[in-house]
Design a protein around this motif. Structure first.
Motif, PDB file in Angstrom:
ATOM      1  N   LEU A   1     -18.053  -6.210  13.170  1.00 49.63           N
ATOM      2  CA  LEU A   1     -16.823  -7.006  13.216  1.00 49.63           C
ATOM      3  C   LEU A   1     -15.578  -6.127  13.338  1.00 49.63           C
ATOM      4  O   LEU A   1     -14.659  -6.449  14.095  1.00 49.63           O
ATOM      5  N   CYS A   2     -15.541  -5.010  12.614  1.00 48.25           N
ATOM      6  CA  CYS A   2     -14.344  -4.165  12.712  1.00 48.25           C
ATOM      7  C   CYS A   2     -14.253  -3.504  14.080  1.00 48.25           C
ATOM      8  O   CYS A   2     -13.153  -3.169  14.551  1.00 48.25           O
ATOM      9  N   GLU A   3     -15.386  -3.364  14.768  1.00 49.70           N
ATOM     10  CA  GLU A   3     -15.380  -2.847  16.131  1.00 49.70           C
ATOM     11  C   GLU A   3     -14.778  -3.831  17.126  1.00 49.70           C
ATOM     12  O   GLU A   3     -14.549  -3.477  18.289  1.00 49.70           O
ATOM     13  N   ARG A   4     -14.498  -5.033  16.684  1.00 50.92           N
ATOM     14  CA  ARG A   4     -13.898  -6.028  17.552  1.00 50.92           C
ATOM     15  C   ARG A   4     -12.387  -5.808  17.730  1.00 50.92           C
ATOM     16  O   ARG A   4     -11.754  -6.462  18.543  1.00 50.92           O
ATOM     17  N   GLN A   5     -11.796  -4.908  16.952  1.00 51.39           N
ATOM     18  CA  GLN A   5     -10.363  -4.670  17.100  1.00 51.39           C
ATOM     19  C   GLN A   5     -10.115  -3.784  18.309  1.00 51.39           C
ATOM     20  O   GLN A   5     -10.711  -2.716  18.466  1.00 51.39           O
ATOM     21  N   THR A   6      -9.240  -4.243  19.182  1.00 53.38           N
ATOM     22  CA  THR A   6      -8.937  -3.541  20.432  1.00 53.38           C
ATOM     23  C   THR A   6      -7.724  -2.628  20.236  1.00 53.38           C
ATOM     24  O   THR A   6      -7.010  -2.727  19.236  1.00 53.38           O
ATOM     25  N   PRO A   7      -7.449  -1.732  21.197  1.00 58.68           N
ATOM     26  CA  PRO A   7      -6.319  -0.805  21.041  1.00 58.68           C
ATOM     27  C   PRO A   7      -4.974  -1.495  20.801  1.00 58.68           C
ATOM     28  O   PRO A   7      -4.108  -0.930  20.131  1.00 58.68           O
ATOM     29  N   GLY A   8      -4.812  -2.716  21.312  1.00 62.27           N
ATOM     30  CA  GLY A   8      -3.557  -3.438  21.119  1.00 62.27           C
ATOM     31  C   GLY A   8      -3.448  -4.135  19.777  1.00 62.27           C
ATOM     32  O   GLY A   8      -2.416  -4.761  19.496  1.00 62.27           O
ATOM     33  N   GLY A   9      -4.488  -4.037  18.958  1.00 61.64           N
ATOM     34  CA  GLY A   9      -4.444  -4.641  17.635  1.00 61.64           C
ATOM     35  C   GLY A   9      -5.175  -5.960  17.520  1.00 61.64           C
ATOM     36  O   GLY A   9      -5.556  -6.366  16.429  1.00 61.64           O
ATOM     37  N   GLY A  10      -5.340  -6.667  18.643  1.00 63.26           N
ATOM     38  CA  GLY A  10      -6.033  -7.953  18.626  1.00 63.26           C
ATOM     39  C   GLY A  10      -7.537  -7.795  18.489  1.00 63.26           C
ATOM     40  O   GLY A  10      -8.076  -6.684  18.612  1.00 63.26           O
ATOM     41  N   LEU A  11      -8.214  -8.894  18.237  1.00 64.95           N
ATOM     42  CA  LEU A  11      -9.656  -8.898  18.051  1.00 64.95           C
ATOM     43  C   LEU A  11     -10.332  -9.659  19.184  1.00 64.95           C
ATOM     44  O   LEU A  11      -9.814 -10.670  19.661  1.00 64.95           O
ATOM     45  N   ASN A  12     -11.502  -9.181  19.591  1.00 64.29           N
ATOM     46  CA  ASN A  12     -12.292  -9.923  20.572  1.00 64.29           C
ATOM     47  C   ASN A  12     -13.542 -10.486  19.909  1.00 64.29           C
ATOM     48  O   ASN A  12     -13.830 -10.203  18.751  1.00 64.29           O
ATOM     49  N   GLY A  13     -14.287 -11.284  20.674  1.00 67.57           N
ATOM     50  CA  GLY A  13     -15.459 -11.947  20.107  1.00 67.57           C
ATOM     51  C   GLY A  13     -16.759 -11.230  20.364  1.00 67.57           C
ATOM     52  O   GLY A  13     -17.748 -11.443  19.646  1.00 67.57           O
ATOM     53  N   ARG A  14     -16.772 -10.356  21.384  1.00 67.72           N
ATOM     54  CA  ARG A  14     -17.959  -9.593  21.758  1.00 67.72           C
ATOM     55  C   ARG A  14     -17.491  -8.282  22.379  1.00 67.72           C
ATOM     56  O   ARG A  14     -16.352  -8.183  22.840  1.00 67.72           O
ATOM     57  N   PRO A  15     -18.356  -7.297  22.461  1.00 71.73           N
ATOM     58  CA  PRO A  15     -17.960  -6.029  23.084  1.00 71.73           C
ATOM     59  C   PRO A  15     -17.494  -6.207  24.520  1.00 71.73           C
ATOM     60  O   PRO A  15     -18.010  -7.055  25.266  1.00 71.73           O
ATOM     61  N   GLU A  16     -16.497  -5.448  24.885  1.00 69.42           N
ATOM     62  CA  GLU A  16     -15.955  -5.396  26.250  1.00 69.42           C
ATOM     63  C   GLU A  16     -15.206  -6.665  26.665  1.00 69.42           C
ATOM     64  O   GLU A  16     -14.963  -6.875  27.858  1.00 69.42           O
ATOM     65  N   LYS A  17     -14.826  -7.498  25.722  1.00 72.91           N
ATOM     66  CA  LYS A  17     -14.065  -8.704  26.038  1.00 72.91           C
ATOM     67  C   LYS A  17     -12.599  -8.503  25.672  1.00 72.91           C
ATOM     68  O   LYS A  17     -12.240  -7.621  24.887  1.00 72.91           O
ATOM     69  N   LEU A  18     -11.732  -9.349  26.237  1.00 65.87           N
ATOM     70  CA  LEU A  18     -10.308  -9.283  25.923  1.00 65.87           C
ATOM     71  C   LEU A  18     -10.049  -9.816  24.516  1.00 65.87           C
ATOM     72  O   LEU A  18     -10.799 -10.658  24.009  1.00 65.87           O
ATOM     73  N   PRO A  19      -8.979  -9.352  23.873  1.00 64.22           N
ATOM     74  CA  PRO A  19      -8.628  -9.899  22.557  1.00 64.22           C
ATOM     75  C   PRO A  19      -8.139 -11.329  22.696  1.00 64.22           C
ATOM     76  O   PRO A  19      -7.661 -11.747  23.757  1.00 64.22           O
ATOM     77  N   ASP A  20      -8.261 -12.087  21.636  1.00 63.77           N
ATOM     78  CA  ASP A  20      -7.860 -13.493  21.625  1.00 63.77           C
ATOM     79  C   ASP A  20      -7.445 -13.829  20.196  1.00 63.77           C
ATOM     80  O   ASP A  20      -8.147 -13.483  19.237  1.00 63.77           O
ATOM     81  N   VAL A  21      -6.321 -14.525  20.056  1.00 64.43           N
ATOM     82  CA  VAL A  21      -5.793 -14.853  18.728  1.00 64.43           C
ATOM     83  C   VAL A  21      -6.807 -15.606  17.869  1.00 64.43           C
ATOM     84  O   VAL A  21      -6.852 -15.417  16.646  1.00 64.43           O
ATOM     85  N   CYS A  22      -7.641 -16.454  18.465  1.00 67.22           N
ATOM     86  CA  CYS A  22      -8.549 -17.253  17.636  1.00 67.22           C
ATOM     87  C   CYS A  22      -9.529 -16.374  16.855  1.00 67.22           C
ATOM     88  O   CYS A  22      -9.969 -16.747  15.767  1.00 67.22           O
ATOM     89  N   TYR A  23      -9.821 -15.174  17.377  1.00 64.09           N
ATOM     90  CA  TYR A  23     -10.729 -14.286  16.647  1.00 64.09           C
ATOM     91  C   TYR A  23     -10.059 -13.671  15.422  1.00 64.09           C
ATOM     92  O   TYR A  23     -10.739 -13.076  14.577  1.00 64.09           O
ATOM     93  N   SER A  24      -8.739 -13.836  15.330  1.00 65.63           N
ATOM     94  CA  SER A  24      -8.074 -13.456  14.092  1.00 65.63           C
ATOM     95  C   SER A  24      -8.663 -14.254  12.939  1.00 65.63           C
ATOM     96  O   SER A  24      -8.707 -13.768  11.805  1.00 65.63           O
ATOM     97  N   TRP A  25      -9.128 -15.467  13.237  1.00 65.27           N
ATOM     98  CA  TRP A  25      -9.799 -16.260  12.197  1.00 65.27           C
ATOM     99  C   TRP A  25     -11.276 -15.941  12.113  1.00 65.27           C
ATOM    100  O   TRP A  25     -11.794 -15.616  11.066  1.00 65.27           O
ATOM    101  N   TRP A  26     -11.994 -16.040  13.224  1.00 66.17           N
ATOM    102  CA  TRP A  26     -13.453 -15.890  13.178  1.00 66.17           C
ATOM    103  C   TRP A  26     -13.858 -14.553  12.555  1.00 66.17           C
ATOM    104  O   TRP A  26     -14.797 -14.487  11.751  1.00 66.17           O
TER     105      TRP A  26
END
Length: 356
Positions: free
Chosen positions: A248-273
């Motif tokens: 889960l901590c590997e989901r944080q991208t360089p811009g600070g956001g979180l993604n849902g799976r490896p190699e995906k773009l960050p998305d605000v909703c994953y701030s919750w998931w």
């Protein structure tokens, strides 16, 4: 997560108590009242609570829009997202409780389940949304809890899994919805909880994550439903907290956001998931909360209110709720505390006698 039509972008609408006029008080990032106009605040460093409340209040005015028509089938989930966001920013009283509850009750079927709107088929997702809305308003007395519990029980399968509705789709989302719904109603004895949690455990992968069914790819949204279901069912021993926490901590991208799976773009909703799952495992400090907060705030619409999936995209009520809920988990001052298991304000789950 939770009566949620998960992982979608939507803009449902619902009534307000004031006919759409927003209040003027705005809690700021220090948790204090301020009468500074939000236009004078920096949206990259401050949550524009008044703007977001206005955005949600104004959604009900767009009944002739494409978005309104396209999201008719999940109106109850849209209402839950918007109402909970309003509660977290201390503005739930601005919504028209009477009309909202009337719509919720009108969406129930004789079987006990609720559809996403009046005239739509009953489904586990919207049954939880209905129960969550009534819980927010402390009006669970308006429904027959045993009747709802019988509907939920009817969807449990021999292997412990739950169907979403009579048509047979199986998914860990529905296990979460079932257990969350029954827990809120204090009817957990209605179903075989051990079989339900054993099924969720069977969905665990080598990386510590969980998929929708056994063998499916790990996904941050499904991980919330799995960990949440196990938490409610008293079976968190099935989770390898360090292994899953690493994933889960590997989901944080360089811009600070979180993604849902490896190699995906960050998305605000994953701030919750992601955050809620880490919180349930006592691993919240494993990501940079400050960088994530900065990403969420960059996704605000400073003109019309609302929060989008990522900067400069169009805001919607789904991401507005999950952005605010994520900031609540990060301890953003001025917001009510949110329960990471039930996705309801802590004051609501405490009132209901729930422990998480």
């Amino acid at each position: 997560v939770f009566g949620f039509a998960y992982f979608s972008d939507t803009m449902p609408m619902f009534p307000t108590a004031s006919g759409g006029e927003a209040g003027r008080w705005c809690p700021d990032g220090r948790g204090e009242g301020t009468h500074l106009p939000e236009a004078a605040l920096d949206p990259t460093t401050t949550l524009l609570m008044e703007k977001h409340a206005e955005y949600i209040i104004n959604l009900h005015k767009e009944s002739d829009s494409f978005e309104y028509v396209a999201t008719e089938h999940l109106r109850l989930s849209g209402m839950y997202w918007g109402l909970t966001a309003m509660d977290l920013v201390h503005r739930l009283d601005d919504m028209d409780q009477k009309s909202i509850i009337e719509l919720v009750l009108a969406s129930q079927h004789e079987c006990g389940g609720f559809g996403g709107n009046v005239g739509h088929d009953p489904h586990m997702l919207y049954t939880l949304s209905a129960v969550q809305i009534l819980a927010l308003y402390d009006r669970l007395d308006l429904i027959d809890a045993d009747k709802v519990a019988r509907y939920v029980k009817s969807l449990q399968q021999e292997d412990g899994s739950f169907m979403g509705d009579e048509w047979g789709e199986i998914d860990t989302r529905f296990t979460y919805c079932a257990l969350s719904c029954l827990s809120i109603l204090h009817r957990m004895e209605t179903v075989d909880v051990k079989k339900a949690t054993d099924f969720v455990a069977a969905c665990c992968n080598f990386d510590g994550g969980f998929g929708a069914t056994p063998g499916d790819e790990s996904h941050a949204g499904q991980i919330f439903t799995a960990v949440g279901a196990l938490a409610i069912g008293g079976a968190l021993h099935h989770v390898d907290k360090d292994l899953l926490g690493w994933w889960l901590c590997e989901r944080q991208t360089p811009g600070g956001g979180l993604n849902g799976r490896p190699e995906k773009l960050p998305d605000v909703c994953y701030s919750w998931w992601v955050l809620s799952s880490l919180s349930m495992m006592d691993r919240l400090e494993w990501i940079s909360g400050e960088r994530l907060k900065g990403f969420i705030l960059q996704c605000q619409d400073p003109d019309n209110g609302g929060i989008s999936d990522r900067p400069d995209d169009m805001a919607d009520v789904f991401h507005t709720f999950f952005g605010i809920a994520g900031l609540s988990l990060l301890g953003y001052k001025g917001l009510k505390a949110v329960d990471p298991v039930y996705a309801l304000p802590y004051e609501t789950t405490r009132r209901l006698g729930l422990s998480s």
